[in-house]
Design an enzyme around this catalytic site. Structure first.
Site, short mmCIF file in Angstrom:
data_model
loop_
_atom_site.label_atom_id
_atom_site.label_comp_id
_atom_site.label_asym_id
_atom_site.label_seq_id
_atom_site.Cartn_x
_atom_site.Cartn_y
_atom_site.Cartn_z
N HIS A 96 0.81 -1.22 0.00
CA HIS A 96 0.00 0.00 0.00
C HIS A 96 0.84 1.27 0.00
O HIS A 96 0.29 2.36 -0.07
CB HIS A 96 -0.96 0.01 1.20
CG HIS A 96 -2.19 -0.80 0.94
ND1 HIS A 96 -3.39 -0.23 0.58
CD2 HIS A 96 -2.40 -2.13 0.97
CE1 HIS A 96 -4.28 -1.19 0.41
NE2 HIS A 96 -3.71 -2.36 0.64
N GLU B 272 -14.78 15.29 -19.90
CA GLU B 272 -13.90 14.25 -19.37
C GLU B 272 -14.74 13.09 -18.84
O GLU B 272 -14.41 11.93 -19.04
CB GLU B 272 -13.05 14.81 -18.22
CG GLU B 272 -11.93 15.71 -18.70
CD GLU B 272 -11.29 16.47 -17.55
OE1 GLU B 272 -11.95 16.63 -16.50
OE2 GLU B 272 -10.15 16.90 -17.70
N HIS C 25 7.21 -7.54 3.71
CA HIS C 25 5.77 -7.29 3.86
C HIS C 25 4.89 -8.46 3.41
O HIS C 25 4.02 -8.91 4.14
CB HIS C 25 5.36 -6.03 3.12
CG HIS C 25 3.88 -5.78 3.21
ND1 HIS C 25 3.28 -5.33 4.37
CD2 HIS C 25 2.89 -5.95 2.33
CE1 HIS C 25 1.98 -5.23 4.17
NE2 HIS C 25 1.71 -5.60 2.95
N ASP D 97 -5.35 17.35 -10.67
CA ASP D 97 -4.97 18.41 -9.74
C ASP D 97 -5.76 18.29 -8.45
O ASP D 97 -5.72 19.18 -7.62
CB ASP D 97 -5.18 19.79 -10.38
CG ASP D 97 -6.63 20.02 -10.77
OD1 ASP D 97 -6.94 21.11 -11.24
OD2 ASP D 97 -7.45 19.09 -10.60
#
Lengths: 841, 162
Positions: A303, A750, A354, A741
C-alpha cells in the site's frame, strides 16, 4: 480402594488437550466406575461416600442395609450429575461450533469481497495500459486528457517549478495551534507529535512537507535490505500492517514503550489506506525514523504505492485534510514511498518483509537493484518494454494510419483484456515474440500461461516516455549533487551518467512485486496469486528452500489480517503479524506485535484497541461483525439485481415467481461468483417474508427488498444507476486519476469520455445519450464541471438504504460505524471488507 | 414408487450440497480436505449434537487408513449424509437441558454459583478445556451475583440461535 477394570479407562486427549471419554453416548458400567473414580478424587458434596461403594454399579444396589440406601441414593445422584454435566457440555459445544461457523462465513464474505475488489483494480490497470499503448488521440484535448490520466502529474512545467519550493513557500499562519516541528528533529519533538495526534490535532502542511523532505533524504541513503543486530539492543519489536489506525500505533507505544536507542522497532509496511489517520501514522513513523535512524526501521508494503492509494482511501484522506497543499504532499509521497527499504534482516537470521517470497526470490538481486525505480506495482514500464516500444516506433512509422482499431471501440470481435502487469508466473517471454504489445488484431490475449508473453503492458506513448525520463534525469541530477548513489550499492558520490535507463528490468520489478504481494499457502509449490492479482502463493517448500539458501531461521511477514493478530505457518517458519485490530469491524480481530530477543525466539503480544469490545461476549462480537459482513453482501447483491433476476428466471421455467432454496443458491453464485457458502448464509439473506413454508423464495419481492429507497434522481434509469453503482469503486478511482490536480471536479467532457472508454472495456452496455443526460443532471450549477463527491452521493444514498435494512435513510451515510463496503464510494472511508480465517485461497 | 425414489434422491442431493457448503468453509486450500480438528464444528453446524466420544468414533470412521491430520471430502460425505438421513445425534430440547441444570442445582435455588459451574464443567462428564470454560462463563455469568441463572441463560442462547 480397588476399582475393577476401569482405572485404566482410556482417558484420551483430543488435539486441543481436552480430556474425553470414548463412550458411545450411553453410560454403561465403565462410565459408572469412572464416575466413582472421579467422585472419590473430587471434593464434591457426594464425597461422603465411603470405600463401600468402590466397585461396579451393580454391587451397590444389592446392598440392603440402611447406610447402603444412603449410598445408593448418593450414587444415583452422582450418576445423574455426571449425565447432566455431559448433556450441558454437549449442548454447549454445539452452540460454540455454530458460532465458529458463523465467524468463518463472515470472514469468507469479507475476504472474497476484498479480493474481488483487488482483482478489479488489476483489471482497471489492464485497461489503462492497453489504452496507452494503442489509443491514438485524435485531438490535442484527448492527448492531454490521457497524459493527465497516466502521469497524474499535470503538465511538465508544473512539476519543475513546484518541486524546488516544496515546503519553504508554505506559510504557517499565526492562528495555527497545532504541533510545530523544527529540524533537525529531537526525540522530544517526535513524542510531542504523538501526543498532539492523540489529542486529534493536525500537523500543518508545511511541517508535513518538510518532514517528508527530510525523510526522503534519509531514506535515499539506506540499502534495500536493512541489517539489524540484537547485540546493540536487547529486543527488536516487529509490527505489521497499521492501515491508518492511529489508535493501534499509540497503543503499541503505550504498551511496549516509545522507540529509543534501546528499543528497536521494525514496521513492516502498509502504514496507510483504509483507516482514517494514515497521514498521522506516516508522520509519527518518519519522525521517529529521523530521530533514531539506527533503531527505527520501515519496510515498504504494497500500500505504499500511489496507485493503490487512489483506490483505498489514502489519497482521499490527504486531499480532505490538506485542501490546498494536498496535491504537493501526494506528489512528495510518491517519491518517498519508492525509497522505502524493501526488507529487514535481523542477526542475518530472521527476514522481515511485507508480503512473502516466490520461488524466484533472489535476496542478492534484491540487495542490489535500484528500488526507487519501482514506482508502483500496478503500473510499471520496464526496460524491455521501453526497448520494445522504441523498436516499434522505428518500424511502425508509416503504419500509423493502418493501425488496428483499438479493441475497446465497437468492432466485430471481442477480445480478452491484455495480461495484467500483476500476473507473473510465466517466465521470460520467448525471444523474438512481442512483449510490449499484448494483442494483435484477431489474436486472443490469454492471461499468462506457460510460454505466453507476459510482460507488463507498456503504458506510455512517446510523450510519456520522454516525460518519465525527464523527471528521472532531474532526480539523478539532484542525487548526483547530493553526492549519493541510489539503491543498495556502495556510494561513491559521482553523479550518474544521464544514459542510465530509468526503468527497472522486468526481473527486478517482479522481484519487488513478489515480496510485497505474495501470500503463503499450505500446499507445496508456487502459483500466481489470483486472489489479489499480484505476487504469488508460496508453499512450505519455497520457504524452506529460501531459508536454507540464505541460512535463515524464519520469515516474518504481514499483509494478511488474522483473527488473533498473528499466525504461524509452514511449520513455524513463517510468522504473519498484523497490527491493525478491529480491521474489518469493531470486534473482528485482535492486533499483535512480535518481540525478538537475542535468542530470536518470537514473543507475541496481542491487543484490541477498543475498550468496547472487551465488554462484549464472543457471541456479541461475532454478531456485530457478522451483521457488518451481511450488510456488505446485501449491497453486492443489490448491485447485481438485474443479473440475479436473469439467473432466477432460468430456474423458474413455469414463471411462478418462486425458486427453490437450492436453486436460489446456484443462481446467486452464478451472478456474483464469490464462491461463498450460500446455503449456509441463506437464512440470514433470504429467510424473511419472501420465503414460503417450504423455503421457496419469491425472488422479485426479495430483490425489491434489497433496496427499499428509490434512487433520488428520477431521471436516472434504475438499471443505469445499478451499473454505475456496481462499478463505483472503479469509477471513483478513474475520477481521481483524471482529476489530476485533485480539485474535486472534472469536466463534463472528461466524464463522458471516461465513461465511454470504461463502459466498452468493462462490457457495460449503456447508451451514450443516457450518459450525457446523467452527466448533465449531476452538473447542478451548469458550469460544465462535475463535483465528484456529489456524483458519488447518489451511491451513498443507495448504500444507506441497504444498510438501514430497508428503512429509507436519513442521517449518516453507510460509512458510520461499519466499514464493510465494497469500495471507497461510501464517503466515510468505507473499505472493501473481507473475511476472517487463515490463509487466502 | 418412482416418485418416492425421485423425492428421496432430491433430498439426498440437497443434503449433499448442504454438507459440501459447510465443508468448503474450512477447506482453506480448496483441495477437498479439512483439518480433522474442524470436523466437530462442521458436523455441529449441520445440526448434529454428538458427544465428544461419539465425535471421536466418527472421526475414526472418516479418517484415512494412515491418519494424516486431514479428512477428505470423499470419505466424509457418505458418512455425514447417512447421519443426517437417520437424524442421528439430535440436539437436546430445551426442557431437557433445563432439567440437566436443575440436577446440578440440587437445592433448587434457580442458579449455580460460578465455582459450582466450573467444577461440574471441568470435572464431570466430558470436561471443558480452560478456554471453553472461559467462553461459557463470559456469556453465562451475571457479574453482580457471580452466578449463572440458567433459565435465563438457556433462553438467551436459544433466541440467539434463531
Amino acid at each position: 480402594m480397588e476399582l475393577s477394570g476401569g482405572d485404566t479407562w482410556p482417558l484420551t486427549q483430543d488435539r486441543w488437550g481436552r480430556r474425553c471419554h470414548r463412550t458411545r453416548g450411553q453410560f454403561g458400567p465403565f462410565a459408572l466406575v469412572l464416575c466413582l473414580h472421579l467422585l472419590i478424587q473430587a471434593p464434591s458434596p457426594f464425597a461422603l461416600l465411603g470405600p463401600a461403594v468402590a466397585s461396579c454399579g451393580g454391587f451397590a444396589r444389592t446392598m440392603g442395609s440402611g447406610t447402603s440406601t444412603q449410598h445408593h441414593l448418593a450414587f444415583q445422584n452422582a450418576e445423574k450429575a455426571f449425565r447432566a454435566a455431559a448433556l450441558i457440555q454437549r449442548w454447549y459445544r454445539r452452540h460454540a461450533a455454530r458460532l465458529e461457523m458463523r465467524r468463518r462465513c463472515t470472514w469468507s464474505i469479507f475476504q472474497s469481497i476484498e479480493y474481488a475488489g483487488q482483482q478489479d483494480q488489476g483489471k482497471l490497470h489492464d485497461f489503462f495500459s492497453y489504452l496507452m499503448d494503442h489509443f491514438t488521440p485524435s485531438s490535442h484535448n484527448e492527448r492531454d486528457f490521457l497524459n493527465r490520466m497516466f502521469t497524474g502529474e499535470g503538465l511538465p512545467q508544473d512539476s519543475e517549478t513546484e518541486r524546488c519550493s516544496d515546503y519553504e513557500s508554505v506559510e504557517v499562519p499565526d492562528s495555527y495551534v497545532g504541533p510545530r516541528l523544527s529540524f533537525p528533529l529531537l526525540p522530544a519533538h517526535a513524542t510531542a507529535l504523538v501526543e498532539a495526534f492523540r489529542l486529534r490535532q493536525q500537523l500543518h502542511a508545511r511541517y508535513v512537507l518538510h518532514l517528508l523532505h527530510e525523510a526522503k533524504k534519509h531514506l535515499v541513503q539506506l540499502p534495500n535490505i536493512t541489517r539489524v543486530s540484537t547485540c546493540y539492543s536487547e529486543e527488536v519489536t516487529v509490527c505489521g500492517d497499521l492501515h491508518g489506525q492511529l489508535d493501534d500505533l499509540i497503543f503499541i507505544f503505550y504498551k511496549n514503550g516509545l522507540p529509543s536507542p534501546e528499543r528497536v522497532y521494525v514496521f513492516n509496511g502498509d502504514f496507510v489506506d483504509r483507516g482514517k489517520d494514515s497521514v498521522e501514522i506516516l508522520m509519527v513513523l518518519f519522525a521517529f525514523m529521523l530521530v533514531y535512524p539506527k533503531e527505527f526501521h520501515l519496510n515498504r508494503g504494497n500500500h505504499e504505492d500511489h496507485m493503490v492509494n487512489l483506490r483505498y482511501g489514502f489519497t482521499k484522506e490527504v486531499m480532505n485534510k490538506y485542501k490546498i497543499h494536498g496535491k504537493k504532499i501526494l506528489r512528495t509521497l510518491q517519491d518517498v514511498f519508492r525509497w522505502l527499504p524493501l526488507a529487514t534482516l535481523v542477526d542475518e537470521k530472521v527476514l522481515i518483509l511485507h508480503g512473502g517470497v516466490s520461488d524466484t526470490t533472489d535476496l542478492e538481486l534484491l540487495d542490489k537493484l535500484d528500488r526507487h525505480k519501482i514506482v508502483s506495482a500496478l503500473w510499471c514500464k520496464t526496460r524491455e518494454a521501453s526497448a520494445q516500444q522504441a523498436e516499434e516506433k522505428d518500424d511502425a512509422r508509416p503504419g500509423a494510419a493502418e493501425r488496428p482499431v483499438p479493441w475497446f471501440l465497437p468492432q466485430t470481435e471481442r477480445r480478452a483484456p491484455p495480461p495484467s502487469p500483476l500476473r507473473p508466473g510465466c517466465g521470460a517471454p520467448p525471444a523474438g515474440r512481442s512483449c510490449g504489445a499484448p494483442c494483435g488484431p484477431g489474436a486472443p490475449c490469454a492471461p499468462c500461461g506457460p510460454g505466453a508473453p507476459c510482460a507488463p503492458c507498456s503504458p506510455g506513448g512517446a510523450g510519456l516516455a520522454r516525460q518519465a525520463r525527464r523527471s528521472e534525469d532531474l532526480e539523478l541530477e539532484r542525487r548526483g549533487r547530493a553526492g549519493l548513489r541510489g539503491g543498495g550499492a556502495a556510494g561513491h558520490g559521482a553523479p550518474l551518467p544521464a544514459a542510465e535507463p530509468p526503468e527497472p528490468t522486468q526481473q527486478e520489478w517482479r522481484q519487488v512485486v513478489d515480496i510485497l504481494w505474495s501470500d503463503p499457502m499450505a500446499q507445496e509449490g508456487c502459483r500466481a496469486n489470483t486472489g489479489r492479482g499480484g505476487g504469488c502463493y508460496f508453499g512450505p517448500d519455497v520457504t524452506e528452500r529460501l531459508l536454507q539458501k540464505h541460512n535463515l531461521q524464519f520469515l516474518i511477514r504481514s499483509h494478511e489480517c488474522k483473527p488473533e493478530g498473528y499466525e504461524f505457518c509452514h511449520s513455524r517458519k513463517v510468522l504473519t503479524i498484523f497490527s491493525a485490530s478491529n480491521y474489518y469491524e469493531v470486534g473482528s480481530n485482535r492486533g499483535a506485535y512480535v518481540k525478538l530477543g537475542p535468542a530470536l525466539t518470537p514473543h507475541i503480544v496481542q491487543y484490541q484497541a477498543n475498550k468496547a469490545t472487551c465488554t462484549l461476549t464472543m457471541r456479541q462480537r461475532i454478531s456485530r461483525v457478522e451483521e457488518s459482513a451481511l450488510r456488505a453482501l446485501r449491497e453486492k447483491l443489490f448491485a447485481h439485481s438485474s443479473d440475479l433476476l436473469g439467473e432466477f428466471k432460468k430456474y423458474d421455467a413455469g414463471q411462478t415467481g418462486r425458486v427453490a432454496p437450492s436453486d436460489w443458491a446456484a443462481a446467486v453464485e452464478a451472478a456474483l461468483r464469490l464462491r461463498l457458502p450460500w446455503r449456509l448464509l441463506r437464512p440470514q439473506l433470504a429467510g424473511g417474508a419472501e420465503a414460503d413454508g417450504d423455503g421457496a423464495l419469491h425472488y422479485r419481492a426479495w430483490l425489491a427488498g434489497l433496496a427499499q429507497a428509490p434512487p433520488s434522481r428520477e431521471n436516472i434509469q434504475s438499471s443505469l444507476l445499478e451499473k454505475l453503482y456496481r462499478n463505483r469503486s472503479d469509477l471513483e478511482t478513474i475520477f481521481r486519476i483524471i482529476d489530476s490536480d485533485h480539485s474535486g471536479f472534472i469536466s463534463l467532457d472528461e466524464f463522458r469520455q471516461t465513461w465511454r472508454l470504461f463502459s466498452s472495456h468493462m462490457n457495460v452496455d449503456v447508451a451514450d445519450d443516457c450518459i450525457c443526460d446523467l452527466a448533465r443532471s449531476i452538473d447542478f450549477n451548469k458550469d460544465g464541471l462535475i463535483d465528484i463527491n456529489e456524483f458519488l452521493e447518489a451511491f451513498r444514498l443507495v448504500e444507506q438504504s441497504c444498510s438501514d435494512g430497508g428503512n429509507a435513510g436519513a442521517g449518516a451515510g453507510a460509512g458510520a460505524g461499519a466499514r464493510a463496503g465494497a469500495g471507497a464510494g461510501a464517503g466515510a472511508g468505507a473499505r472493501a471488507g473481507a473475511g476472517v480465517g487463515a490463509g487466502a485461497r | 414408487m418412482a416418485d418416492d425414489r425421485d423425492r428421496e434422491e432430491a433430498v439426498v442431493a440437497e443434503l449433499h450440497k448442504k454438507i459440501k457448503d459447510a465443508f468448503e468453509v474450512f477447506d482453506h486450500e480448496s483441495n477437498n480436505t479439512v483439518d480433522v480438528r474442524e470436523i466437530g464444528t462442521i458436523m455441529r453446524s449441520l445440526g448434529c449434537c454428538p458427544s465428544e466420544g461419539e465425535l471421536h468414533d466418527l472421526i475414526a470412521e472418516v479418517e484415512d487408513e494412515e491418519p494424516t491430520g486431514y479428512i477428505r471430502f470423499e470419505k466424509f460425505l457418505p458418512v455425514m449424509t447417512e447421519i443426517l438421513l437417520q437424524r442421528r445425534y439430535r440436539p437436546v430440547p430445551e426442557d431437557i437441558l433445563l432439567r440437566a441444570f436443575e440436577v446440578l442445582d440440587s437445592t433448587k435455588r434457580g442458579f449455580l454459583t460460578k465455582e459450582e459451574l466450573v467444577k461440574y464443567m471441568t470435572e464431570e462428564g466430558e470436561p471443558f478445556s480452560q478456554e471453553e470454560m472461559e467462553e461459557m462463563l463470559s456469556a453465562a455469568i451475571d457479574p453482580d451475583s457471580n452466578s449463572i441463572h440458567y433459565r435465563d441463560y438457556i433462553t438467551m442462547m436459544v433466541i440467539d440461535e434463531h
